[in-house]
Enzyme design. Sequence first.
Site, PDB file in Angstrom:
ATOM      1  N   LEU A  28       0.843  -1.042  -0.008  1.00 60.47           N
ATOM      2  CA  LEU A  28       0.120  -0.069  -0.130  1.00 60.47           C
ATOM      3  C   LEU A  28       0.918   1.393  -0.105  1.00 60.47           C
ATOM      4  CD1 LEU A  28      -2.608  -0.964   2.683  1.00 60.47           C
ATOM      5  CD2 LEU A  28      -3.143  -0.676   0.344  1.00 60.47           C
ATOM      6  N   THR A  74      10.977  -4.170   2.486  1.00 61.68           N
ATOM      7  CA  THR A  74       9.914  -5.003   3.378  1.00 61.68           C
ATOM      8  C   THR A  74      10.284  -6.586   3.179  1.00 61.68           C
ATOM      9  OG1 THR A  74       7.769  -5.330   3.779  1.00 61.68           O
ATOM     10  CG2 THR A  74       8.345  -5.032   1.395  1.00 61.68           C
ATOM     11  N   LYS A  78      14.366  -7.241   5.137  1.00 59.28           N
ATOM     12  CA  LYS A  78      14.613  -6.171   6.187  1.00 59.28           C
ATOM     13  C   LYS A  78      15.909  -6.635   6.767  1.00 59.28           C
ATOM     14  CE  LYS A  78       9.990  -4.489   7.396  1.00 59.28           C
ATOM     15  NZ  LYS A  78       8.919  -4.173   8.404  1.00 59.28           N
ATOM     16  N   ASP A 114       9.800   1.533  11.936  1.00 57.87           N
ATOM     17  CA  ASP A 114       8.690   0.859  12.193  1.00 57.87           C
ATOM     18  C   ASP A 114       8.193   1.046  14.039  1.00 57.87           C
ATOM     19  OD1 ASP A 114       7.901  -0.563  10.164  1.00 57.87           O
ATOM     20  OD2 ASP A 114       9.095  -2.286  10.413  1.00 57.87           O
ATOM     21  N   GLY A 139       3.943 -11.987  20.215  1.00 60.91           N
ATOM     22  CA  GLY A 139       4.864 -12.100  19.111  1.00 60.91           C
ATOM     23  C   GLY A 139       6.204 -11.767  19.178  1.00 60.91           C
ATOM     24  N   GLY A 141       8.331 -11.755  16.254  1.00 62.82           N
ATOM     25  CA  GLY A 141       9.081 -11.497  14.809  1.00 62.82           C
ATOM     26  C   GLY A 141       9.481 -10.224  14.690  1.00 62.82           C
ATOM     27  N   TYR A 238      -2.679  -5.149   9.303  1.00 60.41           N
ATOM     28  CA  TYR A 238      -3.298  -4.128   8.597  1.00 60.41           C
ATOM     29  C   TYR A 238      -4.192  -4.256   7.641  1.00 60.41           C
ATOM     30  CZ  TYR A 238       0.913  -4.444   5.692  1.00 60.41           C
ATOM     31  OH  TYR A 238       1.701  -4.873   4.859  1.00 60.41           O
ATOM     32  N   GLY A 258      -3.452  -1.846  12.481  1.00 59.29           N
ATOM     33  CA  GLY A 258      -2.155  -1.711  11.882  1.00 59.29           C
ATOM     34  C   GLY A 258      -1.841  -0.371  10.762  1.00 59.29           C
TER      35      GLY A 258
HETATM   36  P1  NDP Z   1       7.370 -12.504  11.333  1.00 58.47           P
HETATM   37  O1  NDP Z   1       7.058 -13.458  10.433  1.00 58.47           O
HETATM   38  O2  NDP Z   1       8.633 -11.874  11.677  1.00 58.47           O
HETATM   39  O3  NDP Z   1       6.800 -12.901  12.824  1.00 58.47           O
HETATM   40  C1  NDP Z   1       5.184 -13.589  12.962  1.00 58.47           C
HETATM   41  C2  NDP Z   1       4.858 -13.612  14.259  1.00 58.47           C
HETATM   42  O4  NDP Z   1       3.738 -14.102  14.445  1.00 58.47           O
HETATM   43  C3  NDP Z   1       5.749 -14.513  15.391  1.00 58.47           C
HETATM   44  O5  NDP Z   1       5.763 -14.162  16.420  1.00 58.47           O
HETATM   45  C4  NDP Z   1       5.053 -15.861  14.916  1.00 58.47           C
HETATM   46  O6  NDP Z   1       5.013 -16.813  16.071  1.00 58.47           O
HETATM   47  C5  NDP Z   1       3.728 -15.217  15.145  1.00 58.47           C
HETATM   48  N1  NDP Z   1       2.593 -16.256  14.571  1.00 58.47           N
HETATM   49  C6  NDP Z   1       2.490 -16.486  13.325  1.00 58.47           C
HETATM   50  N2  NDP Z   1       1.307 -17.405  12.923  1.00 58.47           N
HETATM   51  C7  NDP Z   1       0.878 -17.508  14.163  1.00 58.47           C
HETATM   52  C8  NDP Z   1      -0.175 -18.280  14.861  1.00 58.47           C
HETATM   53  N3  NDP Z   1      -0.814 -19.182  14.127  1.00 58.47           N
HETATM   54  N4  NDP Z   1      -0.269 -18.429  16.122  1.00 58.47           N
HETATM   55  C9  NDP Z   1       0.382 -17.911  16.668  1.00 58.47           C
HETATM   56  N5  NDP Z   1       1.508 -16.911  16.638  1.00 58.47           N
HETATM   57  C10 NDP Z   1       1.653 -16.809  15.310  1.00 58.47           C
HETATM   58  O7  NDP Z   1       6.361 -10.996  10.998  1.00 58.47           O
HETATM   59  P2  NDP Z   1       6.281  -9.611  11.467  1.00 58.47           P
HETATM   60  O8  NDP Z   1       6.734  -9.559  12.695  1.00 58.47           O
HETATM   61  O9  NDP Z   1       7.119  -9.020  10.278  1.00 58.47           O
HETATM   62  O10 NDP Z   1       4.666  -9.393  11.128  1.00 58.47           O
HETATM   63  C11 NDP Z   1       3.708  -9.740  12.035  1.00 58.47           C
HETATM   64  C12 NDP Z   1       2.545  -9.106  11.745  1.00 58.47           C
HETATM   65  O11 NDP Z   1       2.636  -7.548  11.863  1.00 58.47           O
HETATM   66  C13 NDP Z   1       2.057  -9.325  10.396  1.00 58.47           C
HETATM   67  O12 NDP Z   1       0.610  -9.174  10.343  1.00 58.47           O
HETATM   68  C14 NDP Z   1       2.386  -8.021   9.610  1.00 58.47           C
HETATM   69  O13 NDP Z   1       1.663  -7.778   8.392  1.00 58.47           O
HETATM   70  C15 NDP Z   1       2.198  -6.837  10.729  1.00 58.47           C
HETATM   71  N6  NDP Z   1       3.009  -5.858  10.413  1.00 58.47           N
HETATM   72  C16 NDP Z   1       2.479  -4.456  10.426  1.00 58.47           C
HETATM   73  C17 NDP Z   1       3.049  -3.549  10.458  1.00 58.47           C
HETATM   74  C18 NDP Z   1       2.422  -2.143  10.256  1.00 58.47           C
HETATM   75  O14 NDP Z   1       2.929  -1.212   9.774  1.00 58.47           O
HETATM   76  N7  NDP Z   1       1.274  -2.099  10.613  1.00 58.47           N
HETATM   77  C19 NDP Z   1       4.491  -3.492  10.086  1.00 58.47           C
HETATM   78  C20 NDP Z   1       5.278  -4.666  10.120  1.00 58.47           C
HETATM   79  C21 NDP Z   1       4.425  -5.821  10.358  1.00 58.47           C
HETATM   80  P3  NDP Z   1       6.172 -17.909  16.185  1.00 58.47           P
HETATM   81  O15 NDP Z   1       7.522 -17.061  16.356  1.00 58.47           O
HETATM   82  O16 NDP Z   1       5.841 -18.948  16.996  1.00 58.47           O
HETATM   83  O17 NDP Z   1       6.359 -18.378  14.612  1.00 58.47           O
END
Ligand code: NDP
Length: 296
Positions: A28, A74, A78, A114, A139, A141, A238, A258
């Site tokens: 976006l 992205t 990153k 971020d 989370g 990640g 988001y 988001g």
């Molecule tokens: P990552 O892949 O780095 O991390 C994903 C996270 O989600 C991990 O903690 C993972 O846990 C957890 N997860 C995924 N699936 C599940 C599930 N089914 N049950 C429980 N935990 C789960 O992704 P990001 O950190 O980059 O992104 C995470 C979210 O944040 C996304 O939706 C992304 O779009 C959003 N985001 C939004 C931004 C914004 O500006 N609004 C900026 C960056 C990200 P595990 O370690 O166990 O796999």
Amino acid sequence: MKSSEQLSKIDGKTKIAGVFGYPVEHSLSPLFHNAAFARLGLNFVYLPFPVKPEELKAAVKSIRSLSMVGVNVTIPHKEKVLPYLDQISPGAKAIGAVNTIHNKEGKLTGYNTDGDGFIESLKKQGGFDPKNKNVFLLGAGGAAYAISFALIKSGIKKLILANRTYSKGRALLEHLKKNFQDECQLSLVEFVEKNSSFIMNEIDLLINATSIGMHSGDPLLVVPEILPPNIFIYDVVYNRKTPLLKLAEEKKLASLGGLDMLVYQGALSFEIWTDQKAPIETMRKVLMEEFIAHSS
Ligand code: NDP
């Protein structure tokens, strides 16, 4: 001026920004950055670049050779992009991830907006000051790393972490302890504890920084009964109104989604490239319109 009129004015002096990702077609960012350039009458354009992982090094080099003003970075680049830059801001270095590159006279600097975008949106859009507050962050990640660093820098009192994969939660906890020592009370609990009213009752701010809620049919993150009446909910997902955000709305809890973080992190990138105050309302408006058009 409208974005479409702005695009028809591209000439030899137009400055180029963009986003490197793979895939990138759903981004976006072109929408709201081009709207922001147009709003301020800046001769800039923002383009999406699908950069395959094996092409990242060459793509970063092209920022210099094409004299681009900078790019956003992205998924999945990153973290991988760091070795290809000339310098990295202390914040991005600590997090280990870059989402914005600025090309200043051929020197490429990496930033991460971020976390600061999250805090700015929380304060300005949500009217919530995190200083001295207790926070529960789900989370571990990329988003959780950026947000947790920014929260501690903004003076929160307590941070409780939980992640589905406990070892990754522990890695984040250790990383925070190494960087911040005694600046904040830090702890890690099992992911099932997200449904503990014992924990939730002492929390001011609950953040979903997992991907739960991104997909249609995703479950509600927490059981509704445990949310105390004054808690602030922030869901960083988001692409849709998540079940958690719908629950917050039903319970009349203060909340943000988001898109707000997206706008504010983008605004900070915009300011790095243009040295001008970003037109937040314009950026937010075009994003919300797009969101509504695709959710109806
Ligand atoms: P990552 O892949 O780095 O991390 C994903 C996270 O989600 C991990 O903690 C993972 O846990 C957890 N997860 C995924 N699936 C599940 C599930 N089914 N049950 C429980 N935990 C789960 O992704 P990001 O950190 O980059 O992104 C995470 C979210 O944040 C996304 O939706 C992304 O779009 C959003 N985001 C939004 C931004 C914004 O500006 N609004 C900026 C960056 C990200 P595990 O370690 O166990 O796999």
